[in-house]
Design an enzyme around this catalytic site. Structure first.
Site, PDB file in Angstrom:
ATOM      1  N   CYS A 163       0.883  -1.168   0.000  1.00 42.85           N
ATOM      2  CA  CYS A 163       0.000   0.000   0.000  1.00 42.85           C
ATOM      3  C   CYS A 163       0.920   1.217   0.000  1.00 42.85           C
ATOM      4  O   CYS A 163       2.119   1.086  -0.229  1.00 42.85           O
ATOM      5  CB  CYS A 163      -0.991  -0.014   1.165  1.00 42.85           C
ATOM      6  N   HIS A 203      12.997 -14.929  13.228  1.00 48.73           N
ATOM      7  CA  HIS A 203      12.729 -14.897  14.662  1.00 48.73           C
ATOM      8  C   HIS A 203      11.241 -14.894  14.994  1.00 48.73           C
ATOM      9  O   HIS A 203      10.858 -15.386  16.055  1.00 48.73           O
ATOM     10  CB  HIS A 203      13.348 -13.652  15.300  1.00 48.73           C
TER      11      HIS A 203
END
Length: 155
Positions: A65, A98
């Site tokens: 966007c 992670h």
């Protein structure tokens, strides 16, 4: 890997580049729109990405966007979608390694074409580490998600 790519009008200028990089990296791109620069609403495209991932049609998603922020907020409302706005390569790969991020959100008005290519490559090349500390943290996030909306008095 199958990678769903979607954007609103603000992200449209980068979509073709992102689709090309996905393919160059050896993955199967799934173009979910927008198909032109006409004004459109980012939540509609976040939902398309989420549905593609949850149905198994896509393994990951890239959502574009203007800033990346609105698309990211909308995507994270979908259970099973873990989206992050990344405008640097460290976050683009570390979010997967992670945090088990499965949707990369980019702001087409923030990053240029060359940086977008680097970000997409970093995201696609990354794999969740499976290290105990990361697994533990991701499980905690999933637990919060399963609990549902947390009201201020619940905190």
């Amino acid at each position: 890997m199958r990678v769903a790519v979607a954007c609103d009008h603000g992200g449209f200028p980068l979509k073709a580049t992102v689709l090309r990089v996905v393919q160059e990296e050896g993955h199967e791109p799934l173009d979910l729109g927008a198909y032109d620069a006409q004004s459109s609403d980012y939540p509609d495209y976040a939902l398309k990405i989420g549905e593609a991932i949850l149905s198994g049609k896509a393994d990951r998603g890239i959502l574009l966007c203007g800033s990346g922020v609105g698309a990211c907020i909308a995507a994270n409302k979908i259970q099973g979608v873990y989206a992050g706005v990344c405008h640097d390569t460290y976050s683009a790969h570390q979010g997967v390694e992670h945090d088990d991020m499965n949707v990369l959100c980019l702001g087409a008005r923030i990053v240029g074409e060359e940086l977008a290519k680097e970000l997409v490559r970093a995201f696609l090349r990354a794999k969740f580490s499976q290290e105990e500390r990361h697994v533990r943290r991701v499980q905690k996030v999933r637990k919060i998600e399963q609990k549902g909306a947390v009201q201020p008095k619940d905190v």
